[in-house]
Design a protein around this motif. Structure first.
Motif, PDB file in Angstrom:
ATOM      1  N   LEU A 160       0.808  -1.116  -0.155  1.00 34.88           N
ATOM      2  CA  LEU A 160       0.087   0.140   0.065  1.00 34.88           C
ATOM      3  C   LEU A 160       0.790   1.353  -0.199  1.00 34.88           C
ATOM      4  N   PHE A 161       2.177   1.157   0.144  1.00 33.05           N
ATOM      5  CA  PHE A 161       3.113   2.251   0.218  1.00 33.05           C
ATOM      6  C   PHE A 161       3.766   2.379  -1.049  1.00 33.05           C
ATOM      7  N   LEU A 162       3.641   3.822  -1.406  1.00 29.53           N
ATOM      8  CA  LEU A 162       3.956   4.510  -2.844  1.00 29.53           C
ATOM      9  C   LEU A 162       5.230   5.444  -2.223  1.00 29.53           C
ATOM     10  N   PRO A 163       6.486   4.991  -2.160  1.00 32.36           N
ATOM     11  CA  PRO A 163       7.535   6.043  -1.926  1.00 32.36           C
ATOM     12  C   PRO A 163       7.588   7.081  -2.994  1.00 32.36           C
ATOM     13  N   ASP A 164       8.218   8.161  -2.174  1.00 35.61           N
ATOM     14  CA  ASP A 164       8.527   9.363  -3.068  1.00 35.61           C
ATOM     15  C   ASP A 164       9.690   9.231  -4.034  1.00 35.61           C
ATOM     16  N   ASP A 165      10.333   8.167  -3.592  1.00 35.85           N
ATOM     17  CA  ASP A 165      11.790   7.832  -4.508  1.00 35.85           C
ATOM     18  C   ASP A 165      12.034   6.811  -5.009  1.00 35.85           C
ATOM     19  N   ALA A 166      10.820   6.154  -5.490  1.00 42.99           N
ATOM     20  CA  ALA A 166      10.834   4.813  -6.242  1.00 42.99           C
ATOM     21  C   ALA A 166      10.246   4.918  -7.474  1.00 42.99           C
ATOM     22  N   GLU A 167      10.215   5.703  -8.192  1.00 44.43           N
ATOM     23  CA  GLU A 167       9.923   6.087  -9.448  1.00 44.43           C
ATOM     24  C   GLU A 167       8.526   5.196  -9.899  1.00 44.43           C
ATOM     25  N   GLY A 168       7.541   5.737  -9.140  1.00 43.60           N
ATOM     26  CA  GLY A 168       6.212   5.098  -9.220  1.00 43.60           C
ATOM     27  C   GLY A 168       5.994   3.505  -8.836  1.00 43.60           C
ATOM     28  N   ARG A 169       6.819   2.969  -8.185  1.00 43.96           N
ATOM     29  CA  ARG A 169       6.527   1.520  -7.745  1.00 43.96           C
ATOM     30  C   ARG A 169       6.267   1.564  -6.185  1.00 43.96           C
ATOM     31  N   SER A 170       5.455   0.579  -6.034  1.00 42.18           N
ATOM     32  CA  SER A 170       5.199   0.485  -4.583  1.00 42.18           C
ATOM     33  C   SER A 170       6.401  -0.360  -3.648  1.00 42.18           C
ATOM     34  N   SER A 171       6.453  -0.031  -2.622  1.00 39.69           N
ATOM     35  CA  SER A 171       7.416  -0.709  -1.824  1.00 39.69           C
ATOM     36  C   SER A 171       7.417  -2.186  -2.144  1.00 39.69           C
ATOM     37  N   ALA A 172       6.462  -2.940  -2.327  1.00 41.71           N
ATOM     38  CA  ALA A 172       6.397  -4.353  -2.612  1.00 41.71           C
ATOM     39  C   ALA A 172       6.859  -4.586  -4.011  1.00 41.71           C
ATOM     40  N   GLU A 173       7.198  -3.768  -4.743  1.00 38.23           N
ATOM     41  CA  GLU A 173       7.671  -3.754  -6.168  1.00 38.23           C
ATOM     42  C   GLU A 173       9.216  -3.476  -6.327  1.00 38.23           C
ATOM     43  N   LEU A 174       9.900  -3.333  -5.162  1.00 36.27           N
ATOM     44  CA  LEU A 174      10.982  -2.891  -5.177  1.00 36.27           C
ATOM     45  C   LEU A 174      11.811  -4.402  -4.841  1.00 36.27           C
ATOM     46  N   SER A 175      13.073  -4.473  -5.518  1.00 34.96           N
ATOM     47  CA  SER A 175      13.934  -5.596  -5.045  1.00 34.96           C
ATOM     48  C   SER A 175      14.543  -5.449  -3.484  1.00 34.96           C
TER      49      SER A 175
END
Length: 200
Positions: A160-175
């Motif tokens: 549910l978390f969209l970081p300000d610094d992740a190019e439009g990816r949620s925290s759960a979409e990051l490696s």
């Protein structure tokens, strides 16, 4: 050197290990609660993340005699005056029911417009040493609350978390590596690296 992480969360242990590896610190054997003799875990009844982190770290060091690191973390939603906050893991009533917690938060925020959906993941890490020395570090990761889950990684409120610094990816979409470089817990742990390196 043994270091007790006052948790049974293997993902938190893996994150700590990656932080230590990145800092070039070797010789630290991270133990979880399941790796030491059982002891009565304290009630996390603090009003702040700092309170709860110290409650857990002090109890672990007292019971085992080992340097103990404890993290207390959660999601602070601006519209909810910083809640769920320290109640994040049990927001829906039970402890650690991620799906129920996410469902409840989505319902509570359903009609809140995008410009008022700001939030931050907060992590406070406490390190208590057998000498009685204590250290505390705080990290925050700003973003906004999504309207639906996105991504399969992470745990808790990550989808549910969209970081300000992740190019439009949620925290759960990051490696894991991408998350470590940005996350609240990674920021807090990095502040404790110099202390850990001294006694490692």
């Amino acid at each position: 050197m043994d270091l007790l992480l006052a948790s049974n969360n293997k993902k938190k242990a893996a994150e700590l290990q990656r932080v230590l590896d990145r800092a070039g610190i070797s010789g630290v054997n991270i133990l979880l609660l399941s790796d030491v003799d059982p002891y009565d875990e304290p009630v996390e009844d603090g009003r702040t993340f700092e309170d709860n982190a110290f409650i857990k770290a002090r109890a672990g060091m007292k019971a085992t005699g080992l340097p103990t690191l404890a993290d207390d973390s959660g999601l602070a939603v601006d519209e909810l005056a910083g809640m769920p906050g320290v109640l994040s893991a049990r927001w829906s009533g039970g402890h650690g029911d991620d799906e129920a917690n996410n469902d409840l938060l989505l319902g509570q925020m359903a009609h809140v417009p995008d410009e008022r959906r700001g939030c931050a993941f907060v992590s406070v890490c406490a390190l208590v040493l057998p000498s009685g020395e204590e250290h505390i570090a705080r990290g925050e990761w700003r973003g906004m609350l999504l309207r639906e889950r996105r991504g399969e990684g992470g745990f808790g409120y990550d989808p549910l978390f969209l970081p300000d610094d992740a190019e439009g990816r949620s925290s759960a979409e990051l490696s894991p590596e991408e998350k470590d470089a940005r996350s609240h817990r990674g920021k807090a742990l990095a502040q404790l690296v110099p202390v850990i390196s001294q006694f490692a």
